[in-house]
Design an enzyme around this catalytic site. Structure first.
Site, short mmCIF file in Angstrom:
data_model
loop_
_atom_site.label_atom_id
_atom_site.label_comp_id
_atom_site.label_asym_id
_atom_site.label_seq_id
_atom_site.Cartn_x
_atom_site.Cartn_y
_atom_site.Cartn_z
N HIS A 291 34.61 37.78 50.77
CA HIS A 291 34.89 38.66 51.91
C HIS A 291 34.14 38.16 53.15
O HIS A 291 34.58 38.40 54.28
CB HIS A 291 34.45 40.10 51.62
N ASP B 112 44.77 36.95 47.58
CA ASP B 112 43.81 37.99 47.92
C ASP B 112 43.99 38.28 49.41
O ASP B 112 44.76 37.59 50.11
CB ASP B 112 42.39 37.55 47.57
#
Length: 344
Positions: A183, A252
């Site tokens: 992230h 993702d």
């Protein structure tokens, strides 16, 4: 109307007029929800109904509902479920109890989701964490032994699919060695291919009949210097050849900082690399516009994979909710008592 090869998030508890217009125009394959979209059951049922009405079809709606710290539906409106480490702990004491717990919990999760119109769950987690890895996986994992991870993940899959919720295995080909959170930055995994074959790949190979998988945003130096999600070489070599996975692969979240470039380029690169579907979660309309510019019509083998995934939500069993809850509570109480008594 042709479907766009994307899954989009949305901004809030209800659809804005601009979102309705945009979604109707671009026709994304599916949607994904987060805590920002969840207030209570009544609101959530209306939201999922409105999303499908906007597209004029029964699209899949995704969520991340693993249990533990990754749980978008939470108290007081929904039950809190255990993290992956709970099943790992129980497996060390009694394999049967661990697998029964996983099946019960994910059957109940499926029941929660179906009640609110959610038909796909980004679980199970097949990543095997190693010493020194970033804690982004940690207690979400089902253990460090591949055969144990396979057993628990199969129970999770069974619970979800019996409830008409489509599972997504993640993060293919394995995120457990990442030393940074994708992230926030790009993980580099220098591990040799043979080592990955002997550990990380094994759960994904065992569950390669799962209808959907989600990529890991990481560089696997054994195949390429680029992140797998946007590397045709890594994607083909590791996911399709080494693991032998033939189902639908979604990226993702394209907003994650592991990837660089603008969203048009990220979307185009992920689809060109081999992803069937690009996932973009922010709910920001300008960002979604850019993703739509980089996306393409869902067709060919990707459309076939998407159709198979959709079919997996069509059939489901009703459960004895109270009976399942009581049994899971008993197993949870045993877990707490046993590990409290045996704490060093």
């Amino acid at each position: 109307m042709h479907k766009l090869s994307v899954i989009f998030g949305l901004s809030g508890f209800s659809l804005t007029q601009k979102e309705k217009y945009f979604f109707k125009e671009v026709n994304p394959w599916a949607f994904i929800l987060f805590k920002r979209n969840v207030l209570n059951k009544k609101q959530l049922i209306k939201l999922t109904s409105d999303l499908r009405q906007t597209l004029g079809r029964n699209c899949l709606i995704f969520i991340d509902q693993e249990g533990g710290r990754v749980q978008r539906l939470s108290s007081p409106n929904w039950q809190i479920y255990p993290s992956g480490s709970f099943y790992n702990d129980l497996y060390s004491v009694d394999k049967g109890m661990a697998l029964r717990s996983a099946y019960l919990a994910y059957s109940m999760i499926a029941d929660d989701l179906r009640e609110c119109g959610i038909t796909a769950n980004c679980a199970p987690v097949l990543d095997i964490p190693v010493e020194g890895a970033d804690p982004i996986i940690s207690d979400r994992a089902y253990g460090k032994n591949p055969s144990q991870v396979i057993d628990i993940a199969n129970a999770v899959m069974s619970g979800l699919m019996s409830g008409g919720v489509v599972p997504v295995i993640k993060h293919i080909p394995g995120h457990g060695r990442a030393r940074v959170d994708s992230h926030k930055e790009l993980p580099i995994i220098p591990t040799k291919l043979q080592t990955l074959r002997n550990s990380d790949f094994i759960p994904f190979q065992a569950l390669k009949d799962a209808p959907m998988a989600m990529t890991a945003h990481a560089v696997y130096e054994c195949s390429s210097k680029s992140p797998l999600t946007i590397s045709r070489k890594s994607f083909d070599t590791l996911i399709r050849k080494e693991i032998g996975y033939t189902g639908l692969v979604m990226s993702d979240d394209l907003d994650m900082k592991a990837l660089s470039g603008d969203l048009i380029d990220r979307t185009r690169a992920s689809l060109n690399a081999g992803c069937d579907i690009a996932l973009q979660c922010s709910g920001n309309l300008d960002s979604m516009n850019n993703v739509a510019k980089g996306a393409k019509t869902l067709d060919g083998i990707s459309l076939n994979r998407a159709t198979i995934a959709e079919y997996c939500s069509d059939i489901f069993d009703c459960i004895d909710r109270e009976g399942f809850k009581n049994e899971l509570n008993s197993l949870t109480a045993f877990h707490h008592k046993y590990f409290e008594m045996n704490r060093d």
